[in-house]
Design a protein around this motif. Structure first.
Motif, PDB file in Angstrom:
ATOM      1  N   UNK A   1       0.841  -1.200   0.000  1.00  0.00           N
ATOM      2  CA  UNK A   1       0.000   0.000   0.000  1.00  0.00           C
ATOM      3  C   UNK A   1       0.874   1.248   0.000  1.00  0.00           C
ATOM      4  N   UNK A   2       1.913   1.263   0.824  1.00  0.00           N
ATOM      5  CA  UNK A   2       2.788   2.433   0.905  1.00  0.00           C
ATOM      6  C   UNK A   2       3.456   2.725  -0.439  1.00  0.00           C
ATOM      7  N   UNK A   3       3.961   1.681  -1.096  1.00  0.00           N
ATOM      8  CA  UNK A   3       4.643   1.883  -2.371  1.00  0.00           C
ATOM      9  C   UNK A   3       3.677   2.229  -3.505  1.00  0.00           C
ATOM     10  N   UNK A   4       2.420   1.815  -3.368  1.00  0.00           N
ATOM     11  CA  UNK A   4       1.447   2.057  -4.432  1.00  0.00           C
ATOM     12  C   UNK A   4       0.621   3.324  -4.228  1.00  0.00           C
ATOM     13  N   UNK A   5       0.848   4.019  -3.114  1.00  0.00           N
ATOM     14  CA  UNK A   5       0.148   5.280  -2.842  1.00  0.00           C
ATOM     15  C   UNK A   5       1.022   6.444  -3.313  1.00  0.00           C
ATOM     16  N   UNK A   6       0.425   7.386  -4.006  1.00  0.00           N
ATOM     17  CA  UNK A   6       1.182   8.525  -4.533  1.00  0.00           C
ATOM     18  C   UNK A   6       1.632   9.451  -3.406  1.00  0.00           C
TER      19      UNK A   6
END
Length: 650
Positions: A195-200
């Protein structure tokens, strides 16, 4: 069982026992009439040729002695029935289970996860989060309440700002609002990481769940990984045993002044660094990446150096005072270089659940297991509410002989699944319909047995796996034998060890030493002045004031008791009282004022106890091996040995 001892035993005894039944049936030697084949010896010898450090072990005759010793020990271990011990059987079983994971995993899914992991290790995310804590097996009402709470908090965050809400709601018990700082791949649980890596950057994630509860994440920044640094350092630690020794900060600043005067970093590290591992190499350390060092201060200084050759100012860590020089900096290693390490990390991480799912599907296909669930109506009819109370039992008229599912050549019956249900009812945390419960239980039963069947048959299907298991099997056996027969003697043979010390006192002496002052300088001319002052018996403190100043350090003095291996002394320095000539040493010049020469001195038992125990153990092992040779006669086939030597020379 401590595996580092197995590694030591492996290198010492070269104990790689392969299943040596190859095409070549020549018997090289027998141990009590039990044959050992030439093919096995050749495989072991060739495999270990590059591992052994002792050149004598590369000699075939010498290696044969080690190998026969190894076989004698194995013979003794089996005669003592050590392979039947429950601890041995349990540890071997655990190892086989762990090793099998490397051979039965789904490579396609693993490769995809490894590529994703590499991408994430190439970057770092700076994020904060809010967590509403709820157990993974919480009741539906509690789960729903936690979810509704995180939804409300997200609405507040969107209106009031993440940081304001985060600081207000954190209580450290049911709600956590934390600043996480920068992190890369494998630093968080997989779902959180994803989630962290895929959130802008600047965005707030939708609520998501991990085993800790429901989260929302605010991504503040993303940056490329800081990569890897190679540095050299000079370290000065406090000598608490010497009250007269200079304070480490004073000494490190003197060294720093000499650096600023133009003296070589490597030379000063060799002369004065207290890090005995890196000092001979000019202070050079192995390359490291972010998060690898225990001293964060050291890491921060190293990564803040920009130009190769740049040197830091003196700084303090928990280990002492340091000066750091940047030798090299590089970005994250290539995917090819990192892939083996990443594969292991992926298999240990929560990502492994995805691999397990893919593996089960692969095994279903291999053993022709239908995706359609068998009829479980009979089990629905005999299951009741007692199951959720963990008190359910199989009925007296249970139809256990009925066939359920077949994996490979193994037929599983109703009884197998029934026993599984009884044994796993404790792992049923929440109430649900019996049909849903049975479906989940059957899936788990099938998955477990698919993997177990593959593991149980892996030695027959995979030769490489079989060889490695054989190596570990024998290594574990020898470890147990050596530990009980030789290594624990310090606990049981205290009288014999002292007698051994008395009989071999000449082997335990302190070397010849000197009480001396060593003056070191980059300039020979400066040391000539020091020599004259020392010859006048001038106090060291006064000499320092005459040759050094507040702004310039021309000479550094090292004093104390030193043996021939001391880093301040030139190699082959002649131990005699008085003032030496000026000599070149470690890219500088030194002069040594020897106050007195201390002769060799007998070490007490306590001073040499560690070495005595080691020597005693070697002595005892040699005597023990002689007894084993008498107990299990070894007969070497000389004509076969000659053939082996001829083959190895080609």
């Amino acid at each position: 069982m401590k595996l580092r001892y197995l590694v030591t035993l492996f290198l010492t005894c070269s104990m790689l026992s392969m299943n040596g039944q190859s095409v070549d049936k020549d018997v090289l030697f027998t141990v009590a009439d039990e044959p050992v084949y030439a093919s096995e010896f050749l495989r072991v010898y060739n495999k270990n040729l590059d591992l052994v450090q002792d050149e004598s072990q590369k000699d075939v005759d010498e290696y044969l002695k080690l190998f026969t010793n190894y076989k004698l020990k194995l013979k003794e271990a089996k005669s003592l029935k050590l392979h039947e011990k429950s601890s041995y059987v349990r540890e071997l079983s655990n190892y086989k289970k762990q090793l099998a994971k490397n051979y039965i995993t789904d490579s396609k899914v693993t490769d995809d996860l490894v590529e994703e992991a590499y991408e994430r290790m190439s970057y770092e995310v700076n994020a904060n989060h809010i967590l509403v804590k709820v157990n993974d097996n919480a009741k539906p009402n509690d789960t729903l309440a936690a979810y509704n709470k995180i939804l409300k908090l997200r609405d507040r965050v969107l209106k009031e700002g993440f940081e304001k809400v985060r600081a207000e709601v954190h209580n450290g018990q049911t709600v956590y609002g934390e600043k996480l700082g920068y992190f890369g791949g494998f630093k968080m649980v997989y779902k959180f990481e994803s989630v962290a890596f895929n959130t802008e950057v600047g965005e707030i994630s939708k609520p998501f769940r991990t085993r800790f509860g429901y989260h929302i994440v605010n991504v503040i920044d993303k940056r490329k990984s800081r990569g890897e640094r190679t540095v050299s350092h000079i370290m000065v630690i406090e000598n608490k045993r010497d009250s007269l020794a200079e304070k480490p900060e004073v000494r490190i600043r003197e060294i720093y002044k000499k650096l600023n005067q133009g003296e070589a970093f490597e030379s000063l590290a060799k002369q004065f660094s207290d890090d005995k591992n890196s000092a001979p190499k000019g202070g050079k350390l192995k390359p490291f990446a972010s998060g690898q060092l225990r001293a964060k201060e050291f890491e921060d200084v190293a990564f803040n150096l920009e130009s190769e050759g740049e040197v830091s100012e003196p700084f303090k860590t928990d280990f002492g005072w340091h000066i750091v020089k940047l030798n090299n900096k590089k970005s994250v290693a290539s995917f090819e270089a990192m892939k083996p390490e990443l594969v292991e990390k992926v298999k240990r991480d929560s990502r492994s659940k995805l691999i397990d799912e893919a593996l089960v599907n692969k095994l279903k296909s291999k053993y022709n297991i239908s995706d359609e669930e068998p009829n479980l109506d009979y089990f629905t009819s005999i299951l009741n509410e007692d199951y959720f109370k963990r008190t359910w039992k199989l009925p007296a008229d249970f139809k256990g002989k009925q066939p359920l599912v077949k994996i490979g050549s193994k037929q599983f019956s109703y009884n197998d699944f029934g026993v599984y249900l009884v044994n796993t009812q404790r792992n049923t945390p929440k109430k649900e319909s019996l049909e849903s419960l049975l479906s989940k239980k059957y899936d788990a039963f099938l998955n477990d047995n698919l993997i177990k069947y593959q593991e149980d048959n892996l030695e027959l299907e995979n030769e490489d796996y079989a060889h490695i298991v054989a190596e570990y099997r024998d290594g574990l056996l020898l470890f147990d034998l050596m530990e009980n027969t030789i290594w624990n003697t310090a606990k049981t043979d205290s009288t014999a060890i002292k007698q051994f010390y008395e009989a071999n006192k000449a082997n335990y002496v302190k070397p010849k030493r000197i009480d001396a002052v060593v003056a070191s300088s980059a300039k020979q001319k400066t040391l000539k002045k020091v020599s004259k002052l020392l010859s006048k018996n001038m106090p060291l403190d006064k000499i320092k004031t005459l040759v050094n100043s507040k702004d310039k350090i021309n000479v550094i003095f090292t004093s104390g008791i030193m043996d021939a291996e001391h880093q301040a002394l030139p190699k082959d320095f002649n131990f005699r009282t008085g003032l030496s000539k000026i000599q070149k040493h470690n890219d500088a010049f030194v002069i040594i004022n020897v106050k007195s020469v201390l002769p060799q001195e007998q070490k007490t038992f306590e001073e040499s106890k560690g070495m005595v125990i080691s020597d005693y153990q070697n002595h005892k092992e040699n005597n023990w091996l002689n007894d084993l040779r008498a107990k299990y006669p070894v007969e070497v086939k000389k004509e076969v040995l000659a053939k082996i030597k001829t083959q190895l020379k080609k």
